[in-house]
Write an enzyme that holds these catalytic residues in place. Structure first.
Site, PDB file in Angstrom:
ATOM      1  CD  GLU A   1     -19.500 -24.908  11.251  1.00  0.00           C
ATOM      2  OE1 GLU A   1     -19.103 -23.820  11.682  1.00  0.00           O
ATOM      3  OE2 GLU A   1     -18.919 -25.549  10.363  1.00  0.00           O
TER       4      GLU A   1
ATOM      5  CG  HIS B   1     -14.493 -22.251  10.889  1.00  0.00           C
ATOM      6  ND1 HIS B   1     -15.683 -21.957  11.508  1.00  0.00           N
ATOM      7  CD2 HIS B   1     -14.753 -23.341  10.142  1.00  0.00           C
ATOM      8  CE1 HIS B   1     -16.597 -22.845  11.174  1.00  0.00           C
ATOM      9  NE2 HIS B   1     -16.062 -23.696  10.335  1.00  0.00           N
TER      10      HIS B   1
END
Ligand SMILES: [Zn+2]
Length: 248
Positions: free
Chosen positions: A74, A163
């Site tokens: 990420e 998330h």
């Protein structure tokens, strides 16, 4: 540069000690001499990050010199925010537990206490589903990172549906401060909501608290919090990698 890397390692340790990150989550800083790059740890749990783990990345999320080191998937969250916002000097991404309920319900996350005013008037929610359909929910490329950066807008925080959240700051200290108090606010707002109707900070109160914080007077705000958190995270003892050496 050395001081910045030490602060970045300290930020990793602090965010772990304050339970903002666990095995996952990451914090980065823009390169102090090259605004087109940023610094972030290789892929490992923040609590055990040391100076030798810090890597350099370009603003498309690619490592400058990977030397076989595994990178966080990420990293595009960080790259896209530095690309979109020249004022941003540090980014935190995490999945802290009190925050996530506000990313998956109608309840908006808004400041309920003085120390939490820096999260902004109302934290927006980004949903990967809106543009990308069914995904793993991870921000795994630049198009997803840029879409997330658009949701941050000119604010400091965004929640990510199903998330976690992402926080941006003008310094490592500011980003860490906001990330910690985003979690604190979420817990307080949730608890208050069970007792009755919640009174939120007004727009004027939020503005006044943030104006005072941004003045950065010695003994106030970010510096005081940073010193306290460094002590709790035992940062002063060493910023070298701790825990078992893994042979990297
Ligand atoms: Zn994540």
């Amino acid at each position: 540069m050395d001081a910045l890397i030490e602060d970045l390692v300290a930020a990793n340790r602090i965010l772990a000690a304050e339970r903002v990150v666990d095995a996952f989550g990451h914090v980065s800083a823009r390169h102090p001499e090259n605004a087109g790059c940023f610094l972030m740890s290789r892929a490992r749990a923040p609590e055990i990050v040391g100076k030798s783990d810090i890597m350099e990345f370009t603003l498309d999320g690619e490592p400058v010199d990977a030397r076989g080191r595994k990178t966080h998937l990420e990293r595009f969250i960080h790259a896209a925010l530095y690309e979109a916002r020249p004022d941003i000097q540090s980014v935190v991404h995490n999945h802290s537990r009190s925050v996530i309920p506000f990313a998956i319900t109608e309840e908006k996350l808004k400041p309920v206490a003085h120390s939490c005013a820096s999260i902004g008037q109302e934290v927006p929610v980004w949903d990967a589903q809106d543009k990308f359909g069914d995904t793993e929910l991870l921000v795994s490329d630049m198009p997803m990172g840029r879409d997330l950066a658009r949701a941050v807008g000119d604010g400091k925080c965004v929640l990510m549906r199903g998330h976690g959240c992402t926080v941006a700051g003008n310094s490592i200290r500011e980003a860490v401060y906001i990330a910690v108090y985003l979690e604190v606010n979420a817990e307080l707002q949730w608890k208050a909501g069970r007792l009755g109707k919640t009174v939120f900070l007004t727009a004027g109160e939020i503005e006044k608290v943030n104006a005072r914080l941004s003045q950065g007077k010695p003994g106030e705000g970010y510096e005081t919090a940073w010193e306290y958190w460094c002590g709790r995270a035992d940062v002063a003892s060493s910023t070298d990698a701790k825990g078992p050496r893994l042979g990297f």
